[in-house]
Design a protein around this motif. Structure first.
Motif, mmCIF file in Angstrom:
data_model
loop_
_atom_site.group_PDB
_atom_site.id
_atom_site.type_symbol
_atom_site.label_atom_id
_atom_site.label_comp_id
_atom_site.label_asym_id
_atom_site.label_seq_id
_atom_site.Cartn_x
_atom_site.Cartn_y
_atom_site.Cartn_z
ATOM 1 N N ASN A 192 0.815 -1.216 0.000
ATOM 2 C CA ASN A 192 0.000 0.000 0.000
ATOM 3 C C ASN A 192 0.848 1.264 0.000
ATOM 4 O OD1 ASN A 192 -2.125 -1.810 2.170
ATOM 5 N ND2 ASN A 192 -2.639 -1.261 0.082
ATOM 6 N N ILE A 193 2.157 1.117 0.100
ATOM 7 C CA ILE A 193 3.023 2.284 0.223
ATOM 8 C C ILE A 193 4.203 2.168 -0.735
ATOM 9 C CG2 ILE A 193 2.446 2.878 2.602
ATOM 10 C CD1 ILE A 193 4.733 1.192 3.533
ATOM 11 N N PRO A 194 4.806 3.298 -1.124
ATOM 12 C CA PRO A 194 5.973 3.250 -2.024
ATOM 13 C C PRO A 194 7.176 2.634 -1.322
ATOM 14 C CG PRO A 194 5.601 5.487 -1.237
ATOM 15 C CD PRO A 194 4.418 4.676 -0.784
ATOM 16 N N VAL A 205 -20.383 -1.279 17.384
ATOM 17 C CA VAL A 205 -20.708 -0.165 16.479
ATOM 18 C C VAL A 205 -20.634 -0.660 15.036
ATOM 19 C CG1 VAL A 205 -19.869 1.610 18.069
ATOM 20 C CG2 VAL A 205 -18.295 0.578 16.419
ATOM 21 N N PRO A 206 -21.238 0.077 14.087
ATOM 22 C CA PRO A 206 -21.130 -0.300 12.679
ATOM 23 C C PRO A 206 -19.674 -0.311 12.207
ATOM 24 C CG PRO A 206 -22.880 1.315 12.997
ATOM 25 C CD PRO A 206 -22.123 1.235 14.296
ATOM 26 N N LEU A 207 -19.426 -1.053 11.128
ATOM 27 C CA LEU A 207 -18.063 -1.189 10.619
ATOM 28 C C LEU A 207 -17.430 0.160 10.308
ATOM 29 C CD1 LEU A 207 -15.705 -2.904 9.617
ATOM 30 C CD2 LEU A 207 -16.913 -3.195 7.439
ATOM 31 N N ALA A 208 -18.190 1.066 9.714
ATOM 32 C CA ALA A 208 -17.640 2.375 9.340
ATOM 33 C C ALA A 208 -17.171 3.172 10.546
ATOM 34 C CB ALA A 208 -18.674 3.175 8.551
ATOM 35 N N ALA A 209 -17.712 2.865 11.736
ATOM 36 C CA ALA A 209 -17.347 3.602 12.946
ATOM 37 C C ALA A 209 -16.405 2.820 13.851
ATOM 38 C CB ALA A 209 -18.609 3.963 13.738
ATOM 39 N N LEU A 210 -15.976 1.630 13.411
ATOM 40 C CA LEU A 210 -15.226 0.749 14.300
ATOM 41 C C LEU A 210 -13.867 1.312 14.697
ATOM 42 C CD1 LEU A 210 -15.293 -2.014 15.701
ATOM 43 C CD2 LEU A 210 -14.278 -3.009 13.643
ATOM 44 N N TYR A 211 -13.155 1.911 13.747
ATOM 45 C CA TYR A 211 -11.819 2.431 14.068
ATOM 46 C C TYR A 211 -11.606 3.709 13.273
ATOM 47 C CZ TYR A 211 -6.809 2.468 15.136
ATOM 48 O OH TYR A 211 -5.555 2.803 15.604
ATOM 49 N N GLN A 212 -11.885 4.818 13.899
ATOM 50 C CA GLN A 212 -11.771 6.122 13.238
ATOM 51 C C GLN A 212 -10.691 7.001 13.834
ATOM 52 O OE1 GLN A 212 -15.916 7.498 13.574
ATOM 53 N NE2 GLN A 212 -16.176 7.048 11.398
ATOM 54 N N ASN A 213 -10.071 6.526 14.904
ATOM 55 C CA ASN A 213 -9.044 7.333 15.548
ATOM 56 C C ASN A 213 -8.029 6.409 16.200
ATOM 57 O OD1 ASN A 213 -7.747 9.649 16.362
ATOM 58 N ND2 ASN A 213 -8.868 9.801 18.283
ATOM 59 N N GLY A 214 -6.750 6.591 15.856
ATOM 60 C CA GLY A 214 -5.695 5.754 16.405
ATOM 61 C C GLY A 214 -4.474 5.807 15.516
ATOM 62 N N ALA A 215 -3.421 5.119 15.924
ATOM 63 C CA ALA A 215 -2.163 5.166 15.192
ATOM 64 C C ALA A 215 -2.138 4.244 13.988
ATOM 65 C CB ALA A 215 -1.008 4.799 16.141
ATOM 66 N N LEU A 216 -3.181 3.415 13.814
ATOM 67 C CA LEU A 216 -3.169 2.405 12.753
ATOM 68 C C LEU A 216 -4.227 2.684 11.690
ATOM 69 C CD1 LEU A 216 -2.824 -0.700 15.104
ATOM 70 C CD2 LEU A 216 -1.001 0.412 13.808
ATOM 71 N N LEU A 217 -4.591 3.926 11.511
ATOM 72 C CA LEU A 217 -5.629 4.270 10.543
ATOM 73 C C LEU A 217 -5.246 3.851 9.131
ATOM 74 C CD1 LEU A 217 -6.810 7.782 11.754
ATOM 75 C CD2 LEU A 217 -8.148 5.687 11.701
ATOM 76 N N PHE A 218 -3.994 4.024 8.766
ATOM 77 C CA PHE A 218 -3.549 3.646 7.425
ATOM 78 C C PHE A 218 -3.724 2.153 7.201
ATOM 79 C CE2 PHE A 218 -0.330 2.147 4.450
ATOM 80 C CZ PHE A 218 -0.521 3.003 3.378
ATOM 81 N N GLU A 219 -3.256 1.336 8.155
ATOM 82 C CA GLU A 219 -3.368 -0.107 8.021
ATOM 83 C C GLU A 219 -4.823 -0.570 8.059
ATOM 84 O OE1 GLU A 219 -1.362 1.517 9.991
ATOM 85 O OE2 GLU A 219 0.610 0.566 10.194
ATOM 86 N N PHE A 220 -5.655 0.126 8.848
ATOM 87 C CA PHE A 220 -7.033 -0.319 9.016
ATOM 88 C C PHE A 220 -7.876 -0.071 7.763
ATOM 89 C CE2 PHE A 220 -11.320 -0.609 10.784
ATOM 90 C CZ PHE A 220 -11.181 -1.711 11.601
ATOM 91 N N ARG A 221 -7.454 0.801 6.881
ATOM 92 C CA ARG A 221 -8.189 1.022 5.641
ATOM 93 C C ARG A 221 -8.270 -0.277 4.847
ATOM 94 N NH1 ARG A 221 -5.417 5.763 2.575
ATOM 95 N NH2 ARG A 221 -7.098 5.330 1.091
ATOM 96 N N ARG A 222 -7.187 -1.048 4.837
ATOM 97 C CA ARG A 222 -7.194 -2.335 4.139
ATOM 98 C C ARG A 222 -8.155 -3.302 4.828
ATOM 99 N NH1 ARG A 222 -2.281 -3.490 4.913
ATOM 100 N NH2 ARG A 222 -2.394 -5.162 6.462
ATOM 101 N N THR A 223 -8.168 -3.281 6.166
ATOM 102 C CA THR A 223 -9.072 -4.147 6.921
ATOM 103 C C THR A 223 -10.522 -3.814 6.610
ATOM 104 O OG1 THR A 223 -7.438 -4.352 8.690
ATOM 105 C CG2 THR A 223 -9.716 -4.862 9.250
ATOM 106 N N TYR A 224 -10.856 -2.538 6.597
ATOM 107 C CA TYR A 224 -12.225 -2.114 6.286
ATOM 108 C C TYR A 224 -12.628 -2.594 4.897
ATOM 109 C CZ TYR A 224 -16.170 0.924 5.192
ATOM 110 O OH TYR A 224 -17.396 1.384 4.813
ATOM 111 N N SER A 225 -11.752 -2.431 3.928
ATOM 112 C CA SER A 225 -12.052 -2.852 2.559
ATOM 113 C C SER A 225 -12.263 -4.354 2.485
ATOM 114 C CB SER A 225 -10.913 -2.421 1.623
ATOM 115 O OG SER A 225 -11.135 -2.870 0.302
ATOM 116 N N ARG A 226 -11.433 -5.118 3.169
ATOM 117 C CA ARG A 226 -11.534 -6.571 3.116
ATOM 118 C C ARG A 226 -12.783 -7.074 3.839
ATOM 119 N NH1 ARG A 226 -5.219 -8.724 3.375
ATOM 120 N NH2 ARG A 226 -4.852 -8.221 1.171
#
Length: 382
Positions: free
Chosen positions: A157-159, A343-364
């Motif tokens: 996900n990163i260069p 909470v709903p999936l969209a609200a599960l993790y909206q604040n924290g140090a792993l937001l970048f990594e969690f985007r992949r989790t949300y998509s999957r």
């Protein structure tokens, strides 16, 4: 053997995929690597000159088709030519081999020779380095693999220059970054569409405070009788809510808030086509800074000045990191996850140090609700 471009065209004609102009540069690069592998006599000899391109590095946002294209390429290779591994799996294998090679001089070179005898091209999915110890090991091994003539195809996900994102001791990984940049053709898949969301037809697997939905799904999908006794995972017991021949049902904190690693999740994903998880709390939390102990995750060289080792983490981020790893392993093995959360999936993790990594989790997790994904393994396991 059909080439990646030919297989891609066939999938377009059969309407298995949609044309994406942003994938074409990556497809062309993989085609070139494939042709080089299939015509070794025309490949450039090892010469003391500018290093040749020895692979492709595909990077971009989640759902842009990186893994799809790499798997398309891998499927075209004759048996014995390629080795395809999730990056977590590869690092687990590397550590096992290093333990067996304890006391040997230059163990990474020996491991590289064994890999070179096993494959001509190594495919990594989800290339990411967060631990300086792993970063240094990986740098030495990749250098040895290139010296052995092994080609590398990787997704991330990163260069390349962002592979080791922690600023602590980052300069020690810079030679490895430069090595990868010299040897790999880096291609950014810049499309706007998340292809994981294109599949029509869904069957919910994520529920909000609805244990009854999981109970019904368990009764519908289970094979054999249910047990409530702990199971052994990586030779350690772990409590279950229920377990049957094809389903294991856990409480979130038993699975993600203890001494568990990706090895545990690999074993679970290999054993069960369905995993159920209850009691997932709101995972968001306000990051706070603290000083990590000197030497933690920094290998044998040392970690520098303790006061410079400020780390920003949320109170749940250790559990979130394990949850991300669990979802990755389930996705890689086409396991279907059934989840009950506060909470709903969209609200599960909206604040924290792993937001970048969690985007992949949300998509999957979103894709896991599609009938297409569930048909890959879960529905076939009924």
């Amino acid at each position: 053997m059909a080439s990646p471009s030919l297989i891609y065209k066939q999938k377009l004609q059969q309407q298995e995929v949609c044309f994406d102009a942003h994938q074409q540069a990556a497809l062309s690069a993989l085609e070139r690597v494939y042709i080089e592998l299939m015509t070794p006599n025309e490949a450039p000899e090892k010469l003391d000159r500018e290093p040749p391109i020895q692979g492709v590095y595909l990077w971009g946002d989640v759902g842009r088709g990186k893994t799809f294209l790499m798997d398309l390429f891998y499927a075209c290779l004759p048996e014995g030519v390629g080795l395809r591994l999730h990056f977590h799996h590869f690092m687990a294998r590397l550590h096992r081999e290093l333990n067996l090679a304890f006391g040997q001089k230059n163990p990474l070179q020996g491991i590289a020779k064994r890999l070179a005898s096993e494959c001509k091209v190594l495919c990594f999915d989800e290339f990411f380095v967060s631990d300086i110890g792993d970063a240094m090991l990986l740098g030495g091994l990749v250098e040895a693999l290139f010296a052995e003539g092994v080609l590398l195809v990787a997704t991330s996900n990163i260069p390349i220059d962002g592979l080791f994102q922690s600023q602590l001791q980052k300069q020690r990984f810079e030679p490895s970054i430069a090595l990868l940049q010299r040897h790999l053709e880096s291609i950014n898949l810049q499309g706007e569409e998340d292809h994981r969301l294109r599949h029509k037809g869904t069957d919910p697997v994520y529920f909000v405070r609805d244990e009854n939905a999981l109970e019904l799904a368990f009764l519908t999908l289970t094979h054999g009788s249910a047990s409530y006794l702990p199971i052994s995972v990586c030779r350690r017991p772990i409590k279950v809510r229920k377990v049957s021949q094809n389903i294991a049902w856990f409480d979130f904190f038993d699975l993600c808030d203890g001494p568990r690693s990706s090895l545990d999740y690999i074993e679970l994903a290999e054993r069960f086509p369905y995993l159920f998880i209850s009691g997932i709390p709101l995972l968001s939390s306000e990051p706070y800074e603290h000083i990590k102990a000197r030497g933690t995750e920094d290998g044998a060289v040392g970690s520098g000045t303790t006061g410079e080792r400020q780390v920003s983490l949320g109170i749940n981020d250790d559990a979130v990191r394990r949850f991300i790893s669990l979802v990755d392993e389930c996705y890689d093995h086409q396991v279907v996850l059934y989840l009950s959360a506060e909470v709903p999936l969209a609200a599960l993790y909206q604040n924290g140090a792993l937001l970048f990594e969690f985007r992949r989790t949300y998509s999957r997790l979103t894709e896991m609700q599609s009938l297409h994904y569930q048909s890959l393994r879960g529905y076939l396991a009924k």
